[in-house]
Design a protein around this motif. Sequence first.
Motif, short mmCIF file in Angstrom:
data_model
loop_
_atom_site.label_atom_id
_atom_site.label_comp_id
_atom_site.label_asym_id
_atom_site.label_seq_id
_atom_site.Cartn_x
_atom_site.Cartn_y
_atom_site.Cartn_z
N LEU A 12 37.29 -9.99 -40.36
CA LEU A 12 36.55 -9.91 -39.44
C LEU A 12 37.28 -10.58 -37.95
O LEU A 12 36.48 -10.34 -36.39
CB LEU A 12 35.62 -11.83 -39.69
CG LEU A 12 34.50 -10.66 -40.93
CD1 LEU A 12 33.97 -11.78 -41.70
CD2 LEU A 12 33.56 -10.14 -40.19
N GLN A 16 36.47 -7.20 -35.47
CA GLN A 16 34.94 -7.98 -35.42
C GLN A 16 34.25 -6.87 -35.50
O GLN A 16 33.71 -6.00 -35.01
CB GLN A 16 35.10 -8.27 -33.47
CG GLN A 16 35.88 -9.59 -33.85
CD GLN A 16 36.91 -9.17 -32.12
OE1 GLN A 16 36.51 -7.96 -31.56
NE2 GLN A 16 37.75 -9.95 -32.37
N PRO A 17 33.48 -6.29 -36.46
CA PRO A 17 33.59 -5.32 -37.28
C PRO A 17 31.44 -5.51 -37.17
O PRO A 17 31.59 -6.81 -37.33
CB PRO A 17 33.82 -4.92 -38.55
CG PRO A 17 34.25 -6.60 -38.89
CD PRO A 17 35.35 -6.62 -38.07
N SER A 18 30.78 -4.50 -37.39
CA SER A 18 29.75 -4.82 -36.74
C SER A 18 28.64 -5.18 -37.99
O SER A 18 28.10 -5.03 -38.85
CB SER A 18 28.87 -3.34 -36.01
OG SER A 18 29.56 -2.04 -36.73
N ARG A 19 29.88 -4.74 -39.48
CA ARG A 19 29.45 -3.71 -40.55
C ARG A 19 30.62 -4.02 -41.38
O ARG A 19 31.77 -3.27 -41.26
CB ARG A 19 28.86 -2.84 -41.02
CG ARG A 19 28.58 -2.54 -42.56
CD ARG A 19 28.17 -1.62 -42.96
NE ARG A 19 27.50 -1.46 -44.32
CZ ARG A 19 27.99 0.00 -45.02
NH1 ARG A 19 26.83 1.24 -44.19
NH2 ARG A 19 27.26 -0.08 -46.04
N SER A 51 33.73 -0.32 -36.90
CA SER A 51 33.88 -1.78 -36.04
C SER A 51 34.45 -0.54 -34.94
O SER A 51 34.82 0.60 -35.11
CB SER A 51 34.90 -2.26 -36.33
OG SER A 51 35.88 -2.99 -35.54
N SER A 52 34.05 -0.80 -33.78
CA SER A 52 34.06 0.03 -32.13
C SER A 52 36.07 -0.38 -32.13
O SER A 52 36.78 1.09 -30.97
CB SER A 52 33.39 -1.73 -30.98
OG SER A 52 34.16 -2.32 -31.18
N SER A 55 37.61 3.24 -32.04
CA SER A 55 36.55 3.82 -31.02
C SER A 55 37.46 5.07 -31.16
O SER A 55 38.42 4.45 -30.83
CB SER A 55 36.05 3.14 -30.63
OG SER A 55 35.60 4.30 -29.45
N GLU A 87 33.24 4.29 -36.96
CA GLU A 87 33.30 3.59 -35.35
C GLU A 87 31.86 3.40 -35.39
O GLU A 87 31.15 3.88 -35.95
CB GLU A 87 33.82 4.23 -34.16
CG GLU A 87 33.50 5.46 -34.02
CD GLU A 87 34.00 6.20 -32.99
OE1 GLU A 87 33.86 6.17 -32.12
OE2 GLU A 87 34.83 6.91 -32.94
N ASN A 88 31.07 2.48 -34.34
CA ASN A 88 29.16 1.90 -34.06
C ASN A 88 29.84 2.92 -33.18
O ASN A 88 29.93 3.55 -32.22
CB ASN A 88 30.19 0.79 -33.54
CG ASN A 88 29.98 -0.47 -33.85
OD1 ASN A 88 30.48 -0.67 -34.80
ND2 ASN A 88 30.95 -1.78 -32.90
N GLU A 89 28.09 3.31 -33.76
CA GLU A 89 27.68 4.81 -33.21
C GLU A 89 26.83 4.61 -31.32
O GLU A 89 26.36 2.86 -31.60
CB GLU A 89 26.35 4.91 -34.06
CG GLU A 89 26.74 5.12 -35.50
CD GLU A 89 26.16 6.05 -36.26
OE1 GLU A 89 24.60 6.36 -36.28
OE2 GLU A 89 26.26 6.39 -37.37
#
Length: 89
Positions: A12, A16-19, A51-52, A55, A87-89
Amino acid sequence: MSIQEDIKQRLLQELQPSRLEVVDFSEEHSGHTGNPENKKEGTHIRIVLISSAFSGKSKVEQHRVVYSILKPWIDRGLHAIVLETGENE
């Protein structure tokens, strides 16, 4: 704090993941090769991480990032990692 929670907090903090899902399934492998000491945690872990920070990175690059973060635990006996990244969509 458990090894699972330590790893989750570190991921985390670093990515800083979104999931993020972290599941320690070491107990299922108690007594098997790689866990001959019957450790209840810290030898087998499953991670889903979106996570972004990933990217533009290939899956291999994403996994290298995660493995570098997990190195302290790998050095202490974590040897089986099921890893799903993106990666984040």
